[in-house]
Write an enzyme that holds these catalytic residues in place. Structure first.
Site, mmCIF file in Angstrom:
data_model
loop_
_atom_site.group_PDB
_atom_site.id
_atom_site.type_symbol
_atom_site.label_atom_id
_atom_site.label_comp_id
_atom_site.label_asym_id
_atom_site.label_seq_id
_atom_site.Cartn_x
_atom_site.Cartn_y
_atom_site.Cartn_z
ATOM 1 N N HIS A 170 0.799 -1.276 0.010
ATOM 2 C CA HIS A 170 -0.054 -0.121 -0.257
ATOM 3 C C HIS A 170 0.954 1.172 0.060
ATOM 4 C CE1 HIS A 170 -3.398 2.570 0.538
ATOM 5 N NE2 HIS A 170 -3.518 2.150 1.683
ATOM 6 N N HIS A 207 -1.531 -0.604 -11.278
ATOM 7 C CA HIS A 207 -2.367 -0.503 -10.366
ATOM 8 C C HIS A 207 -3.742 -1.423 -10.429
ATOM 9 C CE1 HIS A 207 -4.971 2.196 -8.066
ATOM 10 N NE2 HIS A 207 -3.939 2.638 -7.502
ATOM 11 N N ASP A 260 3.579 6.344 -7.330
ATOM 12 C CA ASP A 260 4.724 6.175 -6.594
ATOM 13 C C ASP A 260 6.039 6.036 -7.491
ATOM 14 O OD1 ASP A 260 3.530 5.676 -4.112
ATOM 15 O OD2 ASP A 260 3.033 3.658 -4.560
HETATM 16 N N1 ACO Z 1 5.581 -4.927 -13.363
HETATM 17 C C1 ACO Z 1 5.394 -6.149 -14.355
HETATM 18 N N2 ACO Z 1 4.271 -6.766 -14.543
HETATM 19 C C2 ACO Z 1 3.256 -6.428 -13.986
HETATM 20 C C3 ACO Z 1 3.345 -5.326 -13.128
HETATM 21 C C4 ACO Z 1 4.313 -4.870 -12.950
HETATM 22 N N3 ACO Z 1 4.552 -3.379 -12.053
HETATM 23 N N4 ACO Z 1 2.120 -5.026 -12.555
HETATM 24 C C5 ACO Z 1 1.398 -6.103 -13.205
HETATM 25 N N5 ACO Z 1 2.061 -6.880 -13.719
HETATM 26 C C6 ACO Z 1 1.417 -7.870 -14.671
HETATM 27 C C7 ACO Z 1 1.096 -9.054 -13.882
HETATM 28 O O1 ACO Z 1 2.115 -9.971 -13.761
HETATM 29 C C8 ACO Z 1 0.023 -9.787 -14.498
HETATM 30 O O2 ACO Z 1 0.416 -10.497 -15.730
HETATM 31 P P1 ACO Z 1 -0.326 -11.732 -16.121
HETATM 32 O O3 ACO Z 1 -1.603 -11.478 -16.810
HETATM 33 O O4 ACO Z 1 0.782 -12.277 -17.446
HETATM 34 O O5 ACO Z 1 -0.112 -12.810 -15.167
HETATM 35 C C9 ACO Z 1 -0.788 -8.510 -15.183
HETATM 36 O O6 ACO Z 1 0.099 -7.567 -15.296
HETATM 37 C C10 ACO Z 1 -2.022 -8.017 -14.290
HETATM 38 O O7 ACO Z 1 -1.544 -7.904 -12.881
HETATM 39 P P2 ACO Z 1 -2.146 -8.241 -11.636
HETATM 40 O O8 ACO Z 1 -1.130 -8.468 -10.686
HETATM 41 O O9 ACO Z 1 -3.283 -9.118 -11.751
HETATM 42 O O10 ACO Z 1 -2.847 -6.759 -11.297
HETATM 43 P P3 ACO Z 1 -3.339 -6.354 -9.831
HETATM 44 O O11 ACO Z 1 -4.443 -5.128 -10.102
HETATM 45 O O12 ACO Z 1 -3.561 -7.544 -8.920
HETATM 46 O O13 ACO Z 1 -1.944 -5.649 -9.083
HETATM 47 C C11 ACO Z 1 -0.477 -3.842 -8.423
HETATM 48 C C12 ACO Z 1 -1.958 -4.230 -9.059
HETATM 49 C C13 ACO Z 1 -0.405 -4.720 -7.273
HETATM 50 C C14 ACO Z 1 -0.139 -2.548 -8.164
HETATM 51 C C15 ACO Z 1 0.577 -4.478 -9.281
HETATM 52 O O14 ACO Z 1 0.468 -3.777 -10.631
HETATM 53 C C16 ACO Z 1 1.982 -4.362 -8.981
HETATM 54 O O15 ACO Z 1 2.480 -5.230 -8.180
HETATM 55 N N6 ACO Z 1 2.698 -3.189 -9.228
HETATM 56 C C17 ACO Z 1 4.037 -2.928 -8.942
HETATM 57 C C18 ACO Z 1 3.787 -2.380 -7.178
HETATM 58 C C19 ACO Z 1 3.482 -0.989 -6.957
HETATM 59 O O16 ACO Z 1 3.794 -0.010 -8.055
HETATM 60 N N7 ACO Z 1 2.402 -0.846 -6.245
HETATM 61 C C20 ACO Z 1 1.953 0.617 -5.969
HETATM 62 C C21 ACO Z 1 0.431 0.418 -6.380
HETATM 63 S S1 ACO Z 1 -0.064 2.299 -5.986
HETATM 64 C C22 ACO Z 1 -0.369 2.632 -4.489
HETATM 65 O O17 ACO Z 1 -0.923 1.445 -3.659
HETATM 66 C C23 ACO Z 1 -0.359 3.911 -3.778
#
Ligand code: ACO
Length: 447
Positions: free
Chosen positions: A287, A326, A382
Site C-alpha cells: 500500500h 494499479h 509511486d
Molecule cells: N511489472 C510487471 N508486470 C506487472 C506489473 C508490474 N509492475 N503489474 C502487473 N503486472 C502484470 C502481472 O504479472 C499480470 O500479468 P499476467 O496477466 O501475465 O499474469 C498482469 O500484469 C496483471 O497484474 P495483476 O497483478 O493481476 O494486477 P493487480 O491489479 O492485482 O495488481 C499492483 C496491481 C499490485 C499495483 C501491481 O500492478 C504491482 O504489483 N505493481 C508494482 C507495485 C506498485 O507499484 N504498487 C503501487 C500501487 S499504487 C498504490 O498503492 C499507492
C-alpha cells in the site's frame, strides 16, 4: 469499460440508462428451476437480495464470494470519484489537476471533509482551528523517547496516533457532531507534529514545536529541519511541492487504509484508534510502501544501459517493474503526471536526483513495450514521488509517514461519511466455511 472499477462511486445521474424500462436482474437457479428478479440500483445488486435463493427452505441462502473485495461496493460515497480506464481522479467532483494547480492542502481537506470548497472566512476559521491543534501533549514526547533509536517512524506514528485516544477521552462521543469536528481538527493538526517528532527522534535531534506563523506544509518542514537558527527559512518551492503532494494523497476512495478506517470505525471506536488502524494498513509494502521499492529498483538497475536487461527479467516474470500498474488505473495515474511535472521544480532547488534519468528512460521503454501496453501497465503515483522525497532529504522510512499526513483528511472524511450513513452497521463479512464437520474431543493421551 470495466464497470466493476466504478461501482462504489457512481452517482444516480452517472449510471448508464437501461435499454429496457425494467431495471432488474433475472436469475435462473438451475438447481431448482426457480427464477428470481432482483432490483438493480446504481448499476449494482444488493448481496442481501441473493439470500432468498435457496434449494431447501431451511438453507442459509446464496451469498457472494469475493476475496479482496474485487467486485464488491462496501458503501455509497460522495467523496472521491475514480475512472481507472480514463485516468480520472476527482475529489467531490473537482479534478485532481485543478486542485493541485490552484488549491492548497487545507482547502482540499476542507473540501473532502465538508463536501464544498470553503469561502474565504470558512477557510480562515478552518485553518485557524487546525493550526491551533498542532501541539501535542508533553507526555506524547515521552512515548517518543521510549522508542529505540532505530525505530521505524511509521511504527512510531501508528502507536502515538492511537495513544491520542487516551488523552482525548471525549472522542468516544462519536455521535455528537461538535465532538467529531474537534477530533478532526486535532487529527489533521497533530499528524504532522507526530510525524516530525518521530523523524527527529530517529535522527537524535531535539523536537521542534509547531510554529503557527507558518503554513501547514511550512510548519511541517520547520519541525523537521530546524537546527540552531533562530528562525528556519522555509523554501517556498519545497513548501508548495509538499503541499501538492499532500493534495495528491488526500483520498483515493475505498483503498486498503480507507477500508481499515471504515471497518474499525464501524465498531464505533474513537477516531484516533481507527486512524491508528488505517495508518497500520498504509504501513504495508503493498500500500504505502511501494515508492521506497521504486528507489531500491532504480539503485539495482544502476544505469540507463542496464534498462533493457532489467525489462527482460521483468517480462520473464522474475520481478515487477515497481511503480507501474494499479488495481484501478488501467491508464496513466493522473497523480503520477502531476508529480512528474513537480519533480522538475523540486530538482531546480535540490539538484537533480540522478535516478531521474533512469526512471524517465525506464518509463519510455516500458510504455513502448508490448508486454506493458497489452497489460495496460502505466506509471502510478509511486513511480516519481520517492525521487522527490529523496531529493528533499527524506529517508526512505519517512515515505509512508508523508503519505499518512496527506491521507488523514481522506480517512476522517470516510469515517464521518460512514457514521452518517443509516445503512451502515458494524462491518462483519461472511465466510465460506470449508473446515471439519462436528467431531468429538479426544483426550490428549489418545491422539
Ligand atoms: N511489472 C510487471 N508486470 C506487472 C506489473 C508490474 N509492475 N503489474 C502487473 N503486472 C502484470 C502481472 O504479472 C499480470 O500479468 P499476467 O496477466 O501475465 O499474469 C498482469 O500484469 C496483471 O497484474 P495483476 O497483478 O493481476 O494486477 P493487480 O491489479 O492485482 O495488481 C499492483 C496491481 C499490485 C499495483 C501491481 O500492478 C504491482 O504489483 N505493481 C508494482 C507495485 C506498485 O507499484 N504498487 C503501487 C500501487 S499504487 C498504490 O498503492 C499507492
Amino acid at each position: 469499460m470495466a464497470h466493476d472499477q466504478k461501482k462504489s462511486v457512481l452517482t444516480e445521474q452517472q449510471v448508464a440508462q437501461p435499454t429496457s424500462s425494467k431495471n432488474t436482474l433475472t436469475i435462473n437457479d438451475n438447481r431448482t428451476g426457480k427464477q428470481y428478479e432482483i432490483p438493480i440500483e446504481n448499476d449494482t445488486i444488493r448481496a442481501m437480495d441473493l439470500r432468498q435463493i435457496k434449494v431447501k427452505d431451511d438453507d442459509f441462502g446464496m451469498m457472494t464470494y469475493d476475496p479482496a473485495f474485487m467486485n464488491t461496493a462496501s458503501c455509497k460515497s460522495k467523496i472521491t470519484f475514480i475512472d481507472g480506464d480514463k485516468g480520472i481522479l476527482r475529489y467531490r467532483g473537482y479534478p485532481i489537476e485543478q486542485l493541485a494547480e490552484k488549491g492548497n492542502y487545507l482547502e482540499t481537506a476542507y473540501l473532502i471533509i465538508n463536501g464544498e470548497l470553503p469561502t474565504k472566512s470558512q477557510f480562515e476559521d478552518w485553518t485557524d482551528n487546525i493550526m491551533k491543534h498542532t501541539l501535542i501533549h508533553e507526555n506524547i514526547k515521552k512515548f517518543m523517547d521510549g522508542f529505540h533509536y532505530d525505530a521505524h517512524p511509521m511504527g512510531m506514528l501508528v502507536s502515538t496516533v492511537g495513544a491520542l485516544s487516551t488523552f482525548y477521552t471525549d472522542a468516544k462521543n462519536i455521535k455528537d457532531p461538535a465532538t467529531r469536528r474537534l477530533q478532526i481538527y486535532r487529527l489533521v493538526g497533530k499528524m504532522p507534529t507526530l510525524a516530525a517528532f518521530a523523524f527527529r527522534h530517529s535522527v537524535g535531534r531535539p523536537y521542534v514545536y509547531p510554529d503557527n506563523d507558518l503554513s501547514y506544509a511550512g510548519n511541517f518542514l520547520n519541525m523537521l529541519w530546524k537546527m540552531t537558527e533562530v528562525k528556519y527559512k522555509v523554501n517556498p518551492v519545497l513548501e508548495r511541492a509538499l503541499d501538492v503532494l499532500f493534495i495528491l494523497h488526500a483520498d483515493h476512495e475505498q483503498n486498503c487504509s480507507a477500508n481499515a478506517m471504515r471497518s474499525v470505525g464501524s465498531s464505533h471506536v474513537d477516531p484516533y484508534s481507527a486512524t491508528a488502524a488505517a495508518s497500520a494498513a498504509l504501513y504495508g509494502p503493498l500500500h504505502g510502501g511501494a515508492n521506497a521499492e521504486v528507489l531500491y529498483m532504480l539503485d539495482e538497475i544502476g544505469s540507463k544501459a542496464n534498462i533493457p536487461a532489467f525489462i527482460k527479467t521483468v517480462k520473464e516474470g522474475k520481478g515487477k517493474l515497481m511503480g507501474f500498474g494499479h488495481r484501478i488505473y488501467k491508464n496513466y495515474d493522473p497523480r503520477a503526471k502531476i508529480i512528474k511535472q513537480l519533480a522538475d521544480e523540486v530538482f531546480e532547488v535540490t539538484g537533480r536526483n540522478p535516478k531521474l534519468d533512469i526512471a524517465l528512460e525506464l518509463e519510455r521503454i516500458a510504455l513502448e513495450d508490448e508486454y506493458f501496453v497489452k497489460r495496460k501497465l502505466y506509471p502510478n503515483v509511486d513511480f516519481y514521488s520517492g525521487l522527490i522525497y529523496q531529493a528533499m532529504g527524506f529517508p526512505v522510512e519517512m515515505f509512508p509517514v508523508l503519505f499518512a499526513i496527506g491521507r488523514t483528511s481522506g480517512w476522517v472524511a470516510q469515517w464521518e461519511e460512514l457514521l452518517m450513513d443509516a445503512e451502515q452497521k458494524i462491518a462483519r463479512p461472511r465466510q465460506v466455511y470449508l473446515g471439519h464437520g462436528t467431531r468429538d474431543y479426544i483426550m490428549m493421551g489418545k491422539r
